[in-house]
Design a protein around this motif. Structure first.
Motif, mmCIF file in Angstrom:
data_model
loop_
_atom_site.group_PDB
_atom_site.id
_atom_site.type_symbol
_atom_site.label_atom_id
_atom_site.label_comp_id
_atom_site.label_asym_id
_atom_site.label_seq_id
_atom_site.Cartn_x
_atom_site.Cartn_y
_atom_site.Cartn_z
ATOM 1 N N LEU A 2 -32.530 18.680 -6.772
ATOM 2 C CA LEU A 2 -33.358 17.538 -6.360
ATOM 3 C C LEU A 2 -34.781 17.991 -6.053
ATOM 4 O O LEU A 2 -35.749 17.419 -6.541
ATOM 5 C CB LEU A 2 -32.750 16.852 -5.142
ATOM 6 C CG LEU A 2 -33.591 15.755 -4.476
ATOM 7 C CD1 LEU A 2 -33.869 14.621 -5.450
ATOM 8 C CD2 LEU A 2 -32.873 15.243 -3.236
ATOM 9 N N GLU A 5 -36.717 19.231 -9.273
ATOM 10 C CA GLU A 5 -37.182 18.132 -10.120
ATOM 11 C C GLU A 5 -38.305 17.356 -9.452
ATOM 12 O O GLU A 5 -39.276 16.979 -10.085
ATOM 13 C CB GLU A 5 -36.039 17.185 -10.476
ATOM 14 C CG GLU A 5 -36.470 16.102 -11.444
ATOM 15 C CD GLU A 5 -35.329 15.218 -11.910
ATOM 16 O OE1 GLU A 5 -35.635 14.115 -12.396
ATOM 17 O OE2 GLU A 5 -34.156 15.614 -11.800
ATOM 18 N N ALA A 6 -38.172 17.138 -8.149
ATOM 19 C CA ALA A 6 -39.180 16.360 -7.436
ATOM 20 C C ALA A 6 -40.527 17.069 -7.403
ATOM 21 O O ALA A 6 -41.576 16.418 -7.411
ATOM 22 C CB ALA A 6 -38.708 16.062 -6.019
ATOM 23 N N GLU A 27 -41.787 25.769 -7.879
ATOM 24 C CA GLU A 27 -40.556 24.972 -7.806
ATOM 25 C C GLU A 27 -39.503 25.687 -6.972
ATOM 26 O O GLU A 27 -38.835 25.059 -6.144
ATOM 27 C CB GLU A 27 -39.993 24.731 -9.204
ATOM 28 C CG GLU A 27 -40.759 23.738 -10.023
ATOM 29 C CD GLU A 27 -40.184 23.621 -11.421
ATOM 30 O OE1 GLU A 27 -38.957 23.798 -11.596
ATOM 31 O OE2 GLU A 27 -40.966 23.355 -12.347
ATOM 32 N N VAL A 56 -32.509 10.669 -5.180
ATOM 33 C CA VAL A 56 -33.784 10.456 -5.881
ATOM 34 C C VAL A 56 -34.992 10.857 -5.051
ATOM 35 O O VAL A 56 -36.115 10.877 -5.554
ATOM 36 C CB VAL A 56 -33.933 8.990 -6.342
ATOM 37 C CG1 VAL A 56 -32.821 8.623 -7.322
ATOM 38 C CG2 VAL A 56 -33.961 8.036 -5.161
ATOM 39 N N SER A 82 -40.464 14.354 -0.985
ATOM 40 C CA SER A 82 -40.805 14.098 -2.371
ATOM 41 C C SER A 82 -39.832 13.085 -2.963
ATOM 42 O O SER A 82 -38.747 12.864 -2.423
ATOM 43 C CB SER A 82 -40.767 15.388 -3.193
ATOM 44 O OG SER A 82 -41.385 15.190 -4.448
ATOM 45 N N GLN A 84 -38.373 11.860 -6.920
ATOM 46 C CA GLN A 84 -38.360 12.175 -8.346
ATOM 47 C C GLN A 84 -39.395 11.314 -9.062
ATOM 48 O O GLN A 84 -39.540 10.124 -8.747
ATOM 49 C CB GLN A 84 -36.979 11.933 -8.937
ATOM 50 C CG GLN A 84 -35.963 12.950 -8.502
ATOM 51 C CD GLN A 84 -34.623 12.706 -9.164
ATOM 52 O OE1 GLN A 84 -34.370 11.671 -9.773
ATOM 53 N NE2 GLN A 84 -33.748 13.682 -9.036
ATOM 54 N N ARG A 86 -39.643 9.641 -11.766
ATOM 55 C CA ARG A 86 -39.294 8.331 -12.343
ATOM 56 C C ARG A 86 -39.051 7.257 -11.280
ATOM 57 O O ARG A 86 -38.934 6.079 -11.597
ATOM 58 C CB ARG A 86 -38.119 8.448 -13.296
ATOM 59 C CG ARG A 86 -36.801 8.795 -12.668
ATOM 60 C CD ARG A 86 -35.713 8.914 -13.751
ATOM 61 N NE ARG A 86 -34.439 9.227 -13.198
ATOM 62 C CZ ARG A 86 -33.970 10.459 -12.983
ATOM 63 N NH1 ARG A 86 -34.720 11.487 -13.287
ATOM 64 N NH2 ARG A 86 -32.781 10.642 -12.480
#
Length: 146
Positions: A2, A5-6, A27, A56, A82, A84, A86
């Protein structure tokens, strides 16, 4: 996953702006920060937003016992947060902040603070929308020692 990606391709973060730090390492750094927050060594509270049974977004918070004793008011600090990519613009972070404010109220916190880079206008605007007021401005300098 998570956190990775965020924070993927986030260039307006404290470590994302450092040109000497590769994106993959940035990251990993945020993923480690998140992991230590979940384990309890970097945070007292971790809230995770879920949509369609999948995480998310997230926000972390630490109760500042030493600062609180020093100023006579209960203080907490948002560590990292944070969403994600999208899910940006859908109110996820605002919902997380509102839930965190409720958690802080249950802990009798009187001041919730966070640090946002001044060159990250979307985060600054988001903080202002929550009713937060700027209390200080600072710059982070990175010096790589060889």
């Amino acid at each position: 996953a998570l956190s990775r990606e965020a924070f993927r391709e986030r260039t307006h973060t404290r470590f994302g702006v450092d040109r000497q730090l590769p994106a993959a390492r940035t990251e990993e750094l945020y993923a480690e920060w998140y992991r230590k927050s979940v384990e309890g060594s970097f945070a007292d509270c971790v809230l995770i937003a879920v949509s369609e049974a999948a995480p998310v977004g997230f926000i972390t918070c630490q109760l500042e016992e030493v600062i609180s004793r020093g100023i006579g008011r209960r203080v907490a600090t948002i560590g990292i947060s944070s969403v994600q990519p999208r899910y940006e613009g859908r109110g996820v972070l605002v919902a997380l902040v509102n839930a965190l404010v409720r958690w802080c109220a249950s802990k009798k916190v009187q001041c919730l603070r966070t640090r946002i880079l001044v060159n990250n206008p979307s985060c600054v605007r988001g903080a202002l929308r929550t009713g937060a007021l700027p209390g200080a401005s600072y710059h982070t300098f990175h010096k790589w020692l060889k």
